[in-house]
Design a protein around this motif. Structure first.
Motif, PDB file in Angstrom:
ATOM      1  N   LEU A  53       0.804  -1.219   0.000  1.00  0.00           N
ATOM      2  CA  LEU A  53       0.000   0.000   0.000  1.00  0.00           C
ATOM      3  C   LEU A  53       0.841   1.275   0.000  1.00  0.00           C
ATOM      4  N   GLY A  54       2.156   1.125   0.045  1.00  0.00           N
ATOM      5  CA  GLY A  54       3.055   2.260  -0.159  1.00  0.00           C
ATOM      6  C   GLY A  54       2.752   3.478   0.679  1.00  0.00           C
ATOM      7  N   LEU A  55       2.541   4.614   0.023  1.00  0.00           N
ATOM      8  CA  LEU A  55       2.330   5.887   0.705  1.00  0.00           C
ATOM      9  C   LEU A  55       1.095   5.847   1.601  1.00  0.00           C
ATOM     10  N   LEU A  56       0.033   5.193   1.160  1.00  0.00           N
ATOM     11  CA  LEU A  56      -1.184   5.114   1.974  1.00  0.00           C
ATOM     12  C   LEU A  56      -0.896   4.428   3.309  1.00  0.00           C
ATOM     13  N   ALA A  57      -0.113   3.359   3.277  1.00  0.00           N
ATOM     14  CA  ALA A  57       0.233   2.655   4.513  1.00  0.00           C
ATOM     15  C   ALA A  57       1.091   3.532   5.424  1.00  0.00           C
ATOM     16  N   LYS A  58       1.988   4.324   4.842  1.00  0.00           N
ATOM     17  CA  LYS A  58       2.834   5.221   5.636  1.00  0.00           C
ATOM     18  C   LYS A  58       1.968   6.260   6.351  1.00  0.00           C
ATOM     19  N   MET A  59       0.949   6.746   5.664  1.00  0.00           N
ATOM     20  CA  MET A  59       0.032   7.715   6.269  1.00  0.00           C
ATOM     21  C   MET A  59      -0.791   7.072   7.372  1.00  0.00           C
ATOM     22  N   ALA A  60      -1.054   5.773   7.236  1.00  0.00           N
ATOM     23  CA  ALA A  60      -1.904   5.064   8.199  1.00  0.00           C
ATOM     24  C   ALA A  60      -1.092   4.374   9.294  1.00  0.00           C
ATOM     25  N   ALA A  61       0.127   4.817   9.500  1.00  0.00           N
ATOM     26  CA  ALA A  61       0.966   4.206  10.539  1.00  0.00           C
ATOM     27  C   ALA A  61       0.462   4.541  11.940  1.00  0.00           C
TER      28      ALA A  61
END
Length: 302
Positions: A53-61
């Motif tokens: 999920l790349g950037l989305l996963a980083k935002m959802a950390a």
């Protein structure tokens, strides 16, 4: 209540992507005047596989609110999103006080505003800046630290796989290219089929509306690759179901001709067979002497 097709799509789409990473709530009401959060996300306590999920996963950390916009939000709309965030903060702090525990600044959720574009005037007005120190990509802007918010200008994101899931929420060429990439990605794996179905359903919902606008027509074109692929899958499923229904009808006719009475239980067991099993039963029933042989055959298929 979700009033616009884009709002409903964005909620379903982000919920599908984020579910593997943690708890997702959509259309969550917050107190004060009743205000509705589009996406409320709390990550799992155990680590999740975030690479896809790349950037989305980083935002959802960390815990966060997602507020996706179909068109660039106004100053008032951005302030309304911030008001929702701080209302949530207030609720969480009051709950922690009732439970006699402390709540650190890091435990309070942040806000992500997802917009197809954002002007320099708007970014400067809210003091939003790129944060290069943590390797955030171009297009991700952070409000001053204590405000706990960020704005993602989707049209500015680099065209790489890490940003794909957010670019699908963009507009114009940005969205069109992202949908084409998603269709290609799904060719080799059924993992993203649910996302394609969500995209295809969004297109269908827009297409059947009265007074379709020029913007809607552009969106229909952008979503066409996903819709066409999904439509073919729907068609194949329909053909498969039609073929299976035909096989069941033929078998029941043959069995009733030979044994007169087929009990509802046997009929149900036959109906649940796959097409290869149904075809095998058409041949096998020629050797049956009575219904016990049919029961034995069916039991062997379990």
């Amino acid at each position: 209540m979700t009033r616009q097709p884009h709002d409903q799509f964005a909620k379903e789409y982000l919920e599908e992507l984020l579910t593997s990473l943690g708890k997702v709530e959509t259309s969550k009401d917050v107190k004060s005047e009743v205000r509705e959060i589009d996406i409320w996300f709390v990550p799992n306590t155990s680590p999740s596989n975030t690479s896809e999920l790349g950037l989305l996963a980083k935002m959802a950390a960390t815990s966060c609110l997602f507020e996706p916009f179909r068109n660039a939000p106004s100053e008032v709309e951005i302030r309304s999103c911030l008001l929702k965030l701080y209302t949530v903060h207030g609720d969480l702090l009051r709950q922690a006080k009732r439970e006699k525990r402390s709540l650190s600044e890091g435990e309070l959720p942040c806000l992500w505003i997802l917009t197809p574009s954002c002007s320099s005037r708007m970014l400067n007005g809210f003091g939003a800046k790129i944060q290069e120190s943590e390797n955030w990509v171009e297009g991700v802007y952070f409000l001053p630290k204590l405000l706990k918010g960020g704005i993602v200008a989707i049209n500015q994101l680099p065209i790489v796989e890490d940003t794909l899931w957010l670019r699908v929420l963009g507009k114009g060429r940005t969205q069109k290219q992202a949908v084409e990439e998603l269709v290609q990605l799904s060719e080799g794996s059924s993992k993203w089929d649910q996302l394609l179905e969500i995209l295809a359903s969004w297109r269908k919902n827009i297409e059947v509306r009265d007074n379709v606008s020029d913007e809607d027509r552009e969106l229909i074109m952008n979503l066409s690759p996903a819709y066409l692929k999904q439509r073919e899958e729907w068609r194949q499923e329909g053909l498969q179901e039609g073929r299976q229904e035909g096989e069941v009808t033929l078998l029941l006719r043959l069995l009733r001709r030979r044994f007169r009475e087929i009990t509802p239980d046997l009929e149900q067991r036959i109906t649940s067979l796959s097409i290869p099993q149904l075809e095998a039963l058409v041949d096998a029933q020629l050797d049956f002497s009575n219904l016990d042989d049919l029961v034995t055959w069916l039991s062997a298929q379990s």
